[in-house]
Scaffold this active site. Structure first.
Site: not given
Lengths: 285, 285, 285, 285
Positions: C202, C228-230
């Protein structure tokens, strides 16, 4: 990276069309299931290197080692392979030579005890008696070597023979092998040098690193040849230092790197990932 | 690590009781507030090194640089200090010398543009015209040097003088300075060497690293002296390579390390964190 | 690691006996000379991944791409391969998306200029105008995106289409893609995240790294997914910091890692060394 | 970095003009010769941290510890210092808590034996009997803990008390301390966590690292607090892995990092280089 019940085939030959296909095709026709395969073609020297890990993948797979070798000998002759076949759980037998410093030996012994060494230490030899207690606590024989160099090397050879050991690992042994002994053990004797070769070849590298004011110190694991500190490099690593580090600090910091680099090199050897390529090495990961 | 409105005092002297107290006591009596202080006593050489960052901490703090220098000159005389005082926002002025390779210059220029360089590039000099466009796009003057070595060095000296630059940074300049010019710039000329010194001193280090089969390659930023590649080391770093890397691969991989090591060294110089200590350096972090 | 005139074949399939032999045997029968080959069998998922670089090794080698593809389609059908064939000198076309920060873009542009990028930047898109001058100096088109998110993504899609670009590289773009756009670009959109994921997912990772007092900071290049960001991680690296580093220091130090990690990931993609394996990646070296 | 016959003074206070001068001036007036001094002012929290190593430098130096403490108590009161004075050769006494895994304990024991540990292990406690032989071979007492948690912690407290140990080192102890016990040992209990925190907090970090497909794995040494895996971080390091690494490989690779990170943290504590700064640490080098 190895698997129980599996086989490791290592080979080297002159590079040409069809080697990979020849080897993998043969394995496929005999139900060999490839678990891992790495290869490298040196475009400069024209040599090809390959390591294949495989296991039984069907009913046509040979029942024993002799039949497997027989099957492989056909392709080996066709491509003029230098090759070696071992069970992946057949551990490389090593004799470790030490002097007074314990850090490399302790590291290897503990890795062996905890299952993190891909080779088997079968004996320790030394020109001092200091590390006997450590060795024997791990249940391994410790041989004190005679002072005379020729007798020393003869004794090491005898210990290796009696213990059916193929490789000799100099774990801060602090003695230069005679050219004859080094030749006899060509490709089977590993040394840890306490510098980032080719920097600081020879004696007292940490003292010279301190004088030179380097900002990183290192260690190098290499095959021993008759040419001191010039043998093929297997593994290297470094650690950051700064102006505050005294020679004693460098020696202390260096111990961790020496032990780690040597362990990595022994594991690479034990997993049959190391090939000689002239005065260099191919080390598959 | 520096702060606007602050001052950086660097000093070196023979080590003895009371130096730190003398300096910090003086600062305290004049309301100097210490923001950062690092020191190092070399027990082997008996030299003491100190870097103090301080700012106004009260009404007794001197109003201008001259008064501050006057205040400090007392303690400087008492302890026989070699010392230097600069505003923390007074950027070190450097001339960058390049040849054809752009990676180090581009890295320095971009760091300058994005505020990540603790020095100010005031001009670029080169024996080729290739990097003119890159330099001029960044709004900086580019000086093509004459072919004759003596004329070349005279021109560099003139550019440095005209641009009020103290330091010369050889960013893959590929020319050996004359002993006289190196002496004249002692402690003020920085070079990036494309090997992990003292390994592979001299020419074509990547070719020799490839021949030797090393498993790590490196770069070294050092002060230039008359003794080629033997000057005091400021910063070093390495990168892992393996048997697959050709000489061209090593050159390509090495570029990133060279640029990074040089930038770190320039920043250390710009922040006045580097001291000469015989043929070694003290580099505060 | 690539060679002019060579071909790169990448493939993935369910693992079974004979895949390697099938592919390499076919190449051998058509005089394909294998320059490099890497493979990986994921024992957990049963998937097999292979990348083969080969070149003409004799007269039976197909004369053009179409015939080569025809030859390969046989083995592809037999083993149900997902496969791709490209010339090793056919560079992956990428559009780079940026915001205000220049370090990643500058690094990619300079690598392209100096021949150290294994992909070709064909356009730059941005929601700000700040990096136009840098981009245009390198002779590349710069597209200012509209403010509205849907229009923004439509414009990116149009630029990619017009420039015949397959991949989108988010080089500190600072915008979250819509789930729909992320899905559409699945496996073709790369992001650089300024933390060592999964730590500090994040926003504002450097602020949170500073609060947490970590001793290393890092960067992560990953495929973008709707989560997100995964997305699957391609490359990561870290740099050491200590208690003295402020948030601004972390941001400054982090820039070097971000640029380096992104460049390595783009090069891995460009050299067709990256495979998706569920939510993970296989990245051959 | 320490010297025989020397003293280590550590202190923390609210930052203000004159602290450094106050301390170093006092030392100078009593012929204290400063061997090393590091300090850090946290501008965000206004806290100041200092570690001074000094020795007798003349006749006015106090004859014993009591007089030295008396001398220092004056400046301590003036600046409201939290301070601690120890002889540099007075080793920090630690109790090590282990479970079944031996790598961290073996590493600490061997460092102690070879003089590379700046603390003294005085006892080992465990909820299993497996590491008794290793511990006792090193001549140290081994205490098997009762199964009940409250009794377990009471016994640890008793062993620490009887052995005059200040610090507890959890060397892969695999038990969560009760909040009360953690509070009681605040700032005196160190844990090694087998991940690069804050990534993979909690259980089975290597399994989760494998699922997430990270390209680096790490270890974190931190102070234990009631908030699991959230205590102040002392030291971290990482090692590169790739897609081929199974969970077992990660566990094996991780052992080396865990042992190294823990040893570094214990040495930092033993050399009194670690300060608590809220939920972060200051660790002088």
């Amino acid at each position: 990276m190895t698997t129980e019940g599996a086989w490791i085939l290592t080979l080297t030959c002159a590079d040409r069309v069809g080697v990979v296909a020849g080897v993998t095709g043969l394995l496929a026709r005999h139900d060999g299931f490839i678990l891992d395969s790495q290869q490298y073609a040196d475009l400069e020297t024209g040599r090809f290197f390959m390591r294949v890990v495989f296991a039984r993948g069907g009913p046509r797979f040979p029942d024993d080692a002799d039949r497997l070798r027989l099957v492989l000998s056909g392709v080996a002759a066709e491509y003029d392979l230098g090759w070696s076949l071992t069970r992946s759980d057949a551990r490389l037998r090593i004799v470790v030579a030490v002097s007074k410093g314990s850090h490399c030996l302790n590291d290897l012994l503990h890795r062996q005890q905890s299952g993190a060494l891909s080779a088997e230490i079968v004996a320790v030899v030394s020109n001092h008696d200091r590390l006997r207690s450590l060795t024997e606590w791990h249940g391994l024989p410790y041989h004190l070597l005679p002072a005379d160099k020729a007798a020393q090397e003869a004794e090491i050879g005898r210990v290796m023979h009696d213990a059916a050991a193929d490789h000799l690992v100099l774990a801060r042994y602090m003695q230069v092998l005679s050219a004859g002994f080094a030749d006899r053990l060509a490709g089977r004797c590993l040394n840890i040098h306490h510098s980032f070769l080719p920097g600081f070849k020879g004696a007292r590298p940490y003292h010279r690193a301190h004088e030179r004011g380097v900002k990183l110190i290192g260690a190098t694991a290499h095959f021993v040849t008759g040419d001191l500190d010039e043998g093929p490099i297997i593994e290297q690593a470094v650690e950051r230092v700064d102006h505050r580090a005294s020679v004693d600090d460098l020696i202390r910091i260096g111990r961790d790197i020496e032990a780690l680099v040597l362990a990595r090199a022994v594991n690479a050897l034990g997993e049959r990932r190391v090939f000689l390529n002239g005065n260099r090495t191919v080390v598959f990961q």
